[in-house]
Design a protein around this motif. Structure first.
Motif, PDB file in Angstrom:
ATOM      1  N   SER A 139       0.814  -1.208   0.000  1.00  0.00           N
ATOM      2  CA  SER A 139       0.000   0.000   0.000  1.00  0.00           C
ATOM      3  C   SER A 139       0.845   1.255   0.000  1.00  0.00           C
ATOM      4  N   PRO A 164      -4.088   5.701  -0.155  1.00  0.00           N
ATOM      5  CA  PRO A 164      -3.686   4.928   1.007  1.00  0.00           C
ATOM      6  C   PRO A 164      -4.844   4.198   1.650  1.00  0.00           C
ATOM      7  N   TYR A 165      -5.973   4.132   0.997  1.00  0.00           N
ATOM      8  CA  TYR A 165      -7.158   3.393   1.399  1.00  0.00           C
ATOM      9  C   TYR A 165      -7.608   3.620   2.837  1.00  0.00           C
ATOM     10  N   TRP A 166      -8.797   4.098   2.972  1.00  0.00           N
ATOM     11  CA  TRP A 166      -9.400   4.239   4.287  1.00  0.00           C
ATOM     12  C   TRP A 166     -10.878   3.936   4.177  1.00  0.00           C
ATOM     13  N   ASP A 167     -11.448   3.371   5.228  1.00  0.00           N
ATOM     14  CA  ASP A 167     -12.871   3.065   5.262  1.00  0.00           C
ATOM     15  C   ASP A 167     -13.616   4.236   5.882  1.00  0.00           C
ATOM     16  N   CYS A 216      -3.535  16.893   5.416  1.00  0.00           N
ATOM     17  CA  CYS A 216      -4.758  16.754   4.658  1.00  0.00           C
ATOM     18  C   CYS A 216      -4.839  17.763   3.520  1.00  0.00           C
ATOM     19  N   GLN A 221      -0.487   6.912   6.516  1.00  0.00           N
ATOM     20  CA  GLN A 221      -1.253   6.568   7.713  1.00  0.00           C
ATOM     21  C   GLN A 221      -1.966   7.792   8.273  1.00  0.00           C
ATOM     22  N   SER A 265      -4.903   9.111   6.045  1.00  0.00           N
ATOM     23  CA  SER A 265      -6.144   8.368   6.260  1.00  0.00           C
ATOM     24  C   SER A 265      -6.858   8.857   7.509  1.00  0.00           C
TER      25      SER A 265
END
Length: 329
Positions: free
Chosen positions: A4, A135-138, A185, A297, A300
Motif C-alpha cells: 500500500s 492509502p485506502y481508508w474506510d 490533509c 497513515q 487516512s
C-alpha cells in the motif's frame, strides 16, 4: 500493508473516489450511527458500483481523481460534509459554486452526477458519501444531504492559495482540525495530485519562489516553464500547471520533497515549510518526505476526521436528494 505504500498507489484506478450522494453525521444517541455496513441489506452493491464508475472516470482522465478529492475538501469546509457544494443556484437558494474559492477551481460535478445516476438506478433514493483513496481508508456511511448552502461561508472558510501560515492554521482550528491535519490533509497532502490555475500561483512564482528554491539549475528551469505558462503581466489566468510536477498523477509523498527544495507551487503550501513560524509544520514536512508510510497513515486518519465534520442544521431537515444539484421539491 507494504504494498500500500509503494510509490505508485493505484492512483490510476481509485485514488480519490468520492461520491457526494449525501452527507451528515447523526445528531443524537437516538439517531442510527454511521457504520461501514450501513447498506449491506438495502444496497449491497453500492460500493462496487461507485468503485467501478470512479475507476472508469480516472482511466478516462487521470486528473479526475484530484477533481473529486478537491470537491470533498471544499464541501467539508462549509457547513460540514453535507453535499452543499453540489447545489446549483436557484431562485430561492444561492449555492457555493460561484463563491470566490470555488468558481474557477471546482470541477468534476458531472462525475458526481454520473455516479449518482448509476447508484440511483440500482438503489433509488439511497444516500451515501463514499471515499476510496490511494492509502485506502474506510468511511462510515448512512448520511443525509443538506437542504441549504452558504455562499458567505465558502468565501470565508476555505483556505486560499496565497494565505499565510497563521491564517491557514486558524481556518483548520476553527473546524476542530489540528496542525497535523493541516499539514497532512489540505492544502499539502492532497496536492500530491492535481493542478493549479495561473491566477493562483502567479504571486508565488513572481514572488519568493526563487528565494525559497535557492536558484538551483533544476528549479530555475522549472520556474522558467512556470513563467512561460503564467505571464506576469496578466492574461492566461486559466492556464494550469501540476502541483507536483515530478509525479503529477501519482498519490505519493513527492510534493513534500518539493517543499524541502523550496519548490511548492502555492504560497499556502510552501508556508508550511518556509515560514519563520513553521516550527511544528516544518517537522511534519520533513517527516513525511522521509517516511511515506507515516504520511499515508496520517492522511487516512485526517481524511476520516475531516469527513466527520457536521452540519447541525441537516440533523433536523436533511434529506436524500434525488438529484445532487437540487433539493427535493
Amino acid at each position: 500493508m507494504a504494498a500500500s505504500f509503494r510509490p505508485r498507489i493505484l492512483a490510476m484506478q481509485f485514488l480519490a473516489a468520492i461520491a457526494f450522494i449525501s452527507g451528515i453525521i447523526r445528531s443524537s444517541a437516538d439517531d442510527p450511527p454511521l457504520t461501514l455496513d450501513y447498506y449491506a441489506s438495502s444496497c449491497p452493491t453500492v460500493l462496487e458500483i461507485i468503485r467501478e464508475e470512479m475507476g472508469r472516470e480516472v482511466l478516462s482522465d487521470q486528473r479526475n481523481a484530484a477533481l473529486v478529492l478537491r470537491l470533498h475538501f471544499h464541501d467539508c469546509f462549509v457547513q460540514g460534509c453535507d453535499g452543499s457544494v453540489l447545489l446549483d443556484d436557484t431562485v430561492t437558494l444561492r449555492g457555493e459554486k460561484t463563491a470566490s474559492p470555488n468558481i474557477n477551481s471546482l470541477k468534476g460535478f458531472e462525475i458526481i452526477d454520473r455516479i449518482k445516476s448509476k447508484v440511483e438506478s440500482a438503489c433509488p433514493e439511497l444516500d451515501a458519501v463514499l471515499l476510496v483513496g490511494g492509502p485506502y481508508w474506510d468511511v462510515p456511511v448512512g448520511r443525509k444531504d443538506s437542504r441549504s448552502a452558504s455562499y458567505d461561508l465558502a468565501n470565508t472558510n476555505i483556505p486560499t492559495p496565497n494565505q499565510g501560515l497563521i491564517s491557514i492554521i486558524y481556518k483548520f482550528f476553527y473546524l476542530g482540525l489540528s496542525v497535523t491535519d493541516t499539514c497532512t490533509c489540505k492544502p499539502l497532502g492532497a496536492h500530491t495530485i492535481g493542478v493549479a490555475r495561473c491566477e493562483n500561483f502567479r504571486t508565488r512564482i513572481y514572488g519568493d519562489y526563487e528565494l525559497t528554491s535557492g536558484g538551483s539549475p533544476l528549479s530555475e528551469v522549472h520556474l522558467s516553464q512556470l513563467k512561460s505558462t503564467c505571464p506576469a503581466a496578466g492574461g492566461g489566468d486559466n492556464n494550469i500547471a501540476p502541483l507536483d510536477y515530478e509525479t503529477p498523477y501519482t498519490f505519493d509523498n513527492s510534493y513534500y520533497h518539493l517543499l524541502l527544495n523550496g519548490e511548492g507551487l502555492l504560497n499556502s503550501d510552501q508556508e508550511l515549510y518556509s515560514s519563520l513560524l513553521a516550527l511544528q509544520t516544518r517537522k511534519l514536512v520533513e517527516q513525511y518526505a522521509l517516511d511515506p508510510a507515516a504520511f499515508f497513515q496520517q492522511f487516512s486518519i485526517s481524511m476520516i476526521k475531516m469527513g466527520n465534520l457536521t452540519n447541525p442544521d441537516s440533523f433536523v431537515d436533511g434529506e436524500v436528494r434525488k438529484s445532487c444539484r437540487f433539493i427535493n421539491a
